[in-house]
Design a protein around this motif. Structure first.
Motif, PDB file in Angstrom:
ATOM      1  N   LYS A 166       0.836  -1.194   0.000  1.00 45.61           N
ATOM      2  CA  LYS A 166       0.000   0.000   0.000  1.00 45.61           C
ATOM      3  C   LYS A 166       0.872   1.245   0.000  1.00 45.61           C
ATOM      4  CE  LYS A 166      -3.862  -2.202   2.422  1.00 45.61           C
ATOM      5  NZ  LYS A 166      -4.741  -2.185   1.237  1.00 45.61           N
ATOM      6  N   PRO A 167       0.383   2.349  -0.593  1.00 43.84           N
ATOM      7  CA  PRO A 167       1.202   3.571  -0.656  1.00 43.84           C
ATOM      8  C   PRO A 167       1.391   4.198   0.721  1.00 43.84           C
ATOM      9  CG  PRO A 167      -1.035   4.003  -1.438  1.00 43.84           C
ATOM     10  CD  PRO A 167      -0.933   2.513  -1.253  1.00 43.84           C
ATOM     11  N   LEU A 168       2.464   4.957   0.832  1.00 46.44           N
ATOM     12  CA  LEU A 168       2.756   5.673   2.068  1.00 46.44           C
ATOM     13  C   LEU A 168       1.890   6.929   2.136  1.00 46.44           C
ATOM     14  CD1 LEU A 168       4.572   6.107   4.592  1.00 46.44           C
ATOM     15  CD2 LEU A 168       6.114   7.397   3.095  1.00 46.44           C
ATOM     16  N   PRO A 169       1.031   7.049   3.159  1.00 40.89           N
ATOM     17  CA  PRO A 169       0.206   8.258   3.282  1.00 40.89           C
ATOM     18  C   PRO A 169       1.067   9.503   3.457  1.00 40.89           C
ATOM     19  CG  PRO A 169      -0.634   6.503   4.694  1.00 40.89           C
ATOM     20  CD  PRO A 169       0.711   6.065   4.198  1.00 40.89           C
ATOM     21  N   ARG A 170       0.572  10.628   2.935  1.00 39.12           N
ATOM     22  CA  ARG A 170       1.358  11.858   2.978  1.00 39.12           C
ATOM     23  C   ARG A 170       1.640  12.306   4.406  1.00 39.12           C
ATOM     24  NH1 ARG A 170      -1.928  15.910  -0.739  1.00 39.12           N
ATOM     25  NH2 ARG A 170      -3.621  14.826   0.353  1.00 39.12           N
ATOM     26  N   ASP A 171       0.640  12.160   5.300  1.00 43.87           N
ATOM     27  CA  ASP A 171       0.870  12.626   6.669  1.00 43.87           C
ATOM     28  C   ASP A 171       1.997  11.853   7.340  1.00 43.87           C
ATOM     29  OD1 ASP A 171      -0.658  10.333   6.654  1.00 43.87           O
ATOM     30  OD2 ASP A 171      -1.799  10.856   8.444  1.00 43.87           O
ATOM     31  N   MET A 172       2.098  10.521   7.067  1.00 42.97           N
ATOM     32  CA  MET A 172       3.204   9.736   7.608  1.00 42.97           C
ATOM     33  C   MET A 172       4.538  10.204   7.036  1.00 42.97           C
ATOM     34  SD  MET A 172       1.845   5.806   7.749  1.00 42.97           S
ATOM     35  CE  MET A 172       0.330   5.335   8.608  1.00 42.97           C
ATOM     36  N   LEU A 173       4.562  10.476   5.717  1.00 38.75           N
ATOM     37  CA  LEU A 173       5.805  10.915   5.073  1.00 38.75           C
ATOM     38  C   LEU A 173       6.261  12.252   5.638  1.00 38.75           C
ATOM     39  CD1 LEU A 173       8.015  10.755   2.940  1.00 38.75           C
ATOM     40  CD2 LEU A 173       6.407  11.741   1.303  1.00 38.75           C
ATOM     41  N   TYR A 174       5.348  13.210   5.755  1.00 45.02           N
ATOM     42  CA  TYR A 174       5.729  14.527   6.260  1.00 45.02           C
ATOM     43  C   TYR A 174       6.228  14.425   7.708  1.00 45.02           C
ATOM     44  CZ  TYR A 174       3.078  16.165   2.185  1.00 45.02           C
ATOM     45  OH  TYR A 174       2.620  16.380   0.918  1.00 45.02           O
ATOM     46  N   GLN A 175       5.562  13.582   8.495  1.00 44.51           N
ATOM     47  CA  GLN A 175       5.969  13.390   9.886  1.00 44.51           C
ATOM     48  C   GLN A 175       7.396  12.859   9.967  1.00 44.51           C
ATOM     49  OE1 GLN A 175       3.832  10.240  11.868  1.00 44.51           O
ATOM     50  NE2 GLN A 175       4.079  11.190  13.880  1.00 44.51           N
ATOM     51  N   LEU A 176       7.716  11.850   9.157  1.00 43.18           N
ATOM     52  CA  LEU A 176       9.059  11.260   9.185  1.00 43.18           C
ATOM     53  C   LEU A 176      10.104  12.196   8.590  1.00 43.18           C
ATOM     54  CD1 LEU A 176       9.882   8.444  10.317  1.00 43.18           C
ATOM     55  CD2 LEU A 176       7.425   8.787  10.048  1.00 43.18           C
ATOM     56  N   CYS A 177       9.710  13.046   7.642  1.00 36.09           N
ATOM     57  CA  CYS A 177      10.650  14.037   7.114  1.00 36.09           C
ATOM     58  C   CYS A 177      11.056  15.024   8.204  1.00 36.09           C
ATOM     59  CB  CYS A 177      10.025  14.787   5.935  1.00 36.09           C
ATOM     60  SG  CYS A 177       9.900  13.822   4.410  1.00 36.09           S
ATOM     61  N   ILE A 178      10.089  15.446   9.029  1.00 36.21           N
ATOM     62  CA  ILE A 178      10.388  16.342  10.144  1.00 36.21           C
ATOM     63  C   ILE A 178      11.373  15.682  11.102  1.00 36.21           C
ATOM     64  CG2 ILE A 178       9.401  17.404  12.207  1.00 36.21           C
ATOM     65  CD1 ILE A 178       8.823  19.005   9.767  1.00 36.21           C
ATOM     66  N   TYR A 179      11.141  14.394  11.415  1.00 38.41           N
ATOM     67  CA  TYR A 179      12.047  13.685  12.310  1.00 38.41           C
ATOM     68  C   TYR A 179      13.455  13.633  11.733  1.00 38.41           C
ATOM     69  CZ  TYR A 179       7.804  11.953  14.651  1.00 38.41           C
ATOM     70  OH  TYR A 179       6.609  11.844  15.318  1.00 38.41           O
ATOM     71  N   ALA A 180      13.558  13.346  10.425  1.00 36.55           N
ATOM     72  CA  ALA A 180      14.873  13.220   9.808  1.00 36.55           C
ATOM     73  C   ALA A 180      15.605  14.559   9.779  1.00 36.55           C
ATOM     74  CB  ALA A 180      14.721  12.667   8.388  1.00 36.55           C
ATOM     75  N   LEU A 181      14.897  15.634   9.455  1.00 40.32           N
ATOM     76  CA  LEU A 181      15.524  16.947   9.350  1.00 40.32           C
ATOM     77  C   LEU A 181      15.913  17.522  10.709  1.00 40.32           C
ATOM     78  CD1 LEU A 181      13.219  18.467   6.592  1.00 40.32           C
ATOM     79  CD2 LEU A 181      15.637  17.867   6.339  1.00 40.32           C
ATOM     80  N   SER A 182      15.430  16.906  11.789  1.00 40.51           N
ATOM     81  CA  SER A 182      15.766  17.400  13.124  1.00 40.51           C
ATOM     82  C   SER A 182      17.187  17.026  13.529  1.00 40.51           C
ATOM     83  CB  SER A 182      14.785  16.835  14.156  1.00 40.51           C
ATOM     84  OG  SER A 182      14.966  15.428  14.317  1.00 40.51           O
ATOM     85  N   GLN A 183      17.902  16.238  12.720  1.00 46.25           N
ATOM     86  CA  GLN A 183      19.240  15.769  13.075  1.00 46.25           C
ATOM     87  C   GLN A 183      20.280  16.393  12.152  1.00 46.25           C
ATOM     88  OE1 GLN A 183      19.114  11.295  14.016  1.00 46.25           O
ATOM     89  NE2 GLN A 183      17.373  11.591  12.659  1.00 46.25           N
ATOM     90  N   GLU A 184      21.399  16.761  12.720  1.00 45.11           N
ATOM     91  CA  GLU A 184      22.492  17.306  11.921  1.00 45.11           C
ATOM     92  C   GLU A 184      23.370  16.188  11.370  1.00 45.11           C
ATOM     93  OE1 GLU A 184      24.724  20.159  14.057  1.00 45.11           O
ATOM     94  OE2 GLU A 184      23.038  21.531  14.385  1.00 45.11           O
ATOM     95  N   GLU A 185      23.656  15.195  12.216  1.00 43.89           N
ATOM     96  CA  GLU A 185      24.501  14.077  11.802  1.00 43.89           C
ATOM     97  C   GLU A 185      23.624  12.902  11.382  1.00 43.89           C
ATOM     98  OE1 GLU A 185      28.042  11.224  13.617  1.00 43.89           O
ATOM     99  OE2 GLU A 185      27.253  12.916  14.773  1.00 43.89           O
ATOM    100  N   SER A 186      23.883  12.358  10.210  1.00 46.22           N
ATOM    101  CA  SER A 186      23.106  11.239   9.662  1.00 46.22           C
ATOM    102  C   SER A 186      21.608  11.541   9.686  1.00 46.22           C
ATOM    103  CB  SER A 186      23.390   9.952  10.441  1.00 46.22           C
ATOM    104  OG  SER A 186      24.747   9.615  10.393  1.00 46.22           O
ATOM    105  N   PRO A 187      21.166  12.582   8.986  1.00 47.10           N
ATOM    106  CA  PRO A 187      19.747  12.935   9.010  1.00 47.10           C
ATOM    107  C   PRO A 187      18.887  11.875   8.308  1.00 47.10           C
ATOM    108  CG  PRO A 187      20.916  14.263   7.381  1.00 47.10           C
ATOM    109  CD  PRO A 187      21.951  13.479   8.110  1.00 47.10           C
ATOM    110  N   ALA A 188      18.287  11.036   9.111  1.00 48.49           N
ATOM    111  CA  ALA A 188      17.457   9.956   8.577  1.00 48.49           C
ATOM    112  C   ALA A 188      16.439   9.553   9.631  1.00 48.49           C
ATOM    113  CB  ALA A 188      18.312   8.751   8.176  1.00 48.49           C
ATOM    114  N   SER A 189      15.341   9.022   9.198  1.00 47.07           N
ATOM    115  CA  SER A 189      14.335   8.460  10.086  1.00 47.07           C
ATOM    116  C   SER A 189      13.842   7.164   9.467  1.00 47.07           C
ATOM    117  CB  SER A 189      13.175   9.439  10.306  1.00 47.07           C
ATOM    118  OG  SER A 189      12.558   9.775   9.076  1.00 47.07           O
TER     119      SER A 189
END
Length: 435
Positions: free
Chosen positions: A334-357
């Motif tokens: 099933k496709p990834l819902p947009r709200d889940m994607l945006y949420q995980l993008c925020i988590y990833a961008l919150s890190q300076e080193e190895s920005p990933a979620s």
């Protein structure tokens, strides 16, 4: 009769003439608003969308059953591991078809096993305060009451004493939980066992209504002396929450004719215990609030709103920091819902080193592999972060958690380290290979 699995959509033209009465329409609306179950009455039929909730609910003539995608045996073992229940010698045998919710039957059977063990050990006795007139005074005599009355009542004195009895709030909750389980259970084998336990407890324990307040107050009173009741309290809480829709306040709760359980909670509890137990030198924090990442600019918050604090399911701290969310949704098919994607993008961008979620989602086969979504600067096209969609093979997870050997310990540790690794796996999915 409507039968689906979680995260499925069904259309039933044969139910076009079915009309729900106002009460059931209101319940249907609350189910939809709570994102538990979406029911739409259309001109040419009935549409039903399921989410992460499993169980069975009746709305008048309409009965909807939502089955978990996991088969019965793996589900039972994973449920006991995730919620830290005792191992049963055998699974419950029901005298009906599988229309009854598997998860519901397993929970009730587990409650029976836990309650039987507690009754065998002996019900916990507690010192309960009692104020009454006694011919043989015990405890503290209330001389104030004696002065007000001017005399004793039939040669008795008003005393406050603390007898050690089984009629305590904890055992009252146990009795109420067994009565609740009896109300939502249909297999006669389980009903007979529940009735037997209820009859034993009713000899020395007073029946009380099951409420959220009773569960909260009992939970606050738990300590090391009542640790054996902890699994019972967990199951009763799950059953109570699954039999109604909470609208914020207890008096606004809507009771359901049936039982619905959020498998997302089960999956998050499963991943939480697995990571905590098998990441030896790495710290795992559940539902950690990321503070200071998003805030109002000084002088531009006229209403004084608090700053938003993103809260991922898990933050793992080792040599690097990993941010993970457990999503009970098949993100391979099933496709990834947009709200889940945006949420995980925020988590990833919150890190300076190895920005990933990382999103962890359940599978029961070996077909799925890591899917990686890059987050880029729209002008320079430089990668800013990445989101990894990582499958968790529940069949494999069940196998390794049941292994008691040193090899099992090694496999669990390796699997836990793979789940939190921010370097995606390049293994190709078996679905693309030819046989």
């Amino acid at each position: 009769m409507v039968r689906l699995k979680e995260w499925e959509t069904g259309f039933y033209p044969g139910l076009a003439g079915l009309k729900l009465d106002p009460e059931h329409k209101e319940t249907s609306k609350k189910l939809s608003d709570s994102r538990m179950l979406v029911i739409r009455e259309l001109r040419d039929g009935l549409s039903v969308d399921t989410t992460s909730y499993v169980g069975r609910v009746s709305l008048g003539e309409l009965r909807i059953t939502i089955d978990p995608k996991i088969e019965k045996l793996p589900l039972a073992d994973l449920m006991r591991y995730a919620l830290d229940f005792r191992q049963m010698t055998s699974l419950p045998r029901t005298d009906q078809d599988t229309a009854d919710s598997t998860f519901q039957v397993l929970l009730v059977a587990q409650l029976i096993a836990e309650a039987k063990e507690q009754v065998f050990r002996g019900l916990k006795r507690s010192y309960v305060p009692q104020d009454e007139y006694l011919a043989s005074p015990r405890g503290k005599i209330d001389f104030g009451a004696f002065a007000r009355d001017g005399s004793t009542k039939g040669g008795k004195l008003y005393c406050r004493h603390f007898p050690r009895i089984e009629d305590s709030p904890l055992n009252r909750l146990l009795l109420s939980g067994l009565r609740l389980a009896l109300r939502i259970t249909t297999p006669t084998t389980l009903r007979a066992e529940l009735q037997g336990l209820i009859s034993v407890l009713q000899v020395s324990v007073s029946p009380v209504p099951m409420t959220a307040g009773l569960i909260k107050s009992t939970n606050r009173g738990m300590n090391r002396l009542t640790k054996s009741y902890q699994p019972i309290l967990k199951i009763i809480t799950i059953l109570f929450n699954g039999c109604g829709i909470s609208l914020g306040k207890e008096e606004e709760r809507i009771n359901l004719s049936g039982f619905l359980f959020d498998m997302s909670r089960f999956f998050q509890a499963l991943i939480s215990r697995f990571l905590h137990e098998n990441l030896e030198t790495i710290k795992v924090e559940d539902e950690y609030r990321i503070r200071g990442m998003i805030d109002y600019l000084p002088g531009f918050n006229p209403k004084g709103h608090p700053a938003p604090s993103p809260r991922p399911d898990f933050v793992v701290r080792g040599k690097t920091v990993s941010i993970l969310d457990a999503k009970y949704r098949d993100l391979w098919d099933k496709p990834l819902p947009r709200d889940m994607l945006y949420q995980l993008c925020i988590y990833a961008l919150s890190q300076e080193e190895s920005p990933a979620s990382i999103i962890l989602y359940p599978r029961t086969d070996e077909l799925a592999s890591d899917v990686v979504i890059g987050v880029y600067d729209p002008l320079s096209r430089l990668e800013k972060a990445k989101v990894i969609l990582r499958p968790v093979n529940l069949i494999c997870l069940r196998r390794v958690v049941l292994m008691a050997s040193f090899e099992g310990s090694r496999l669990r540790r390796e699997m836990a380290e793979r789940l939190i690794c921010t370097v995606p796996s390049r293994r190709k999915a078996k679905a693309t290979s030819t046989e």
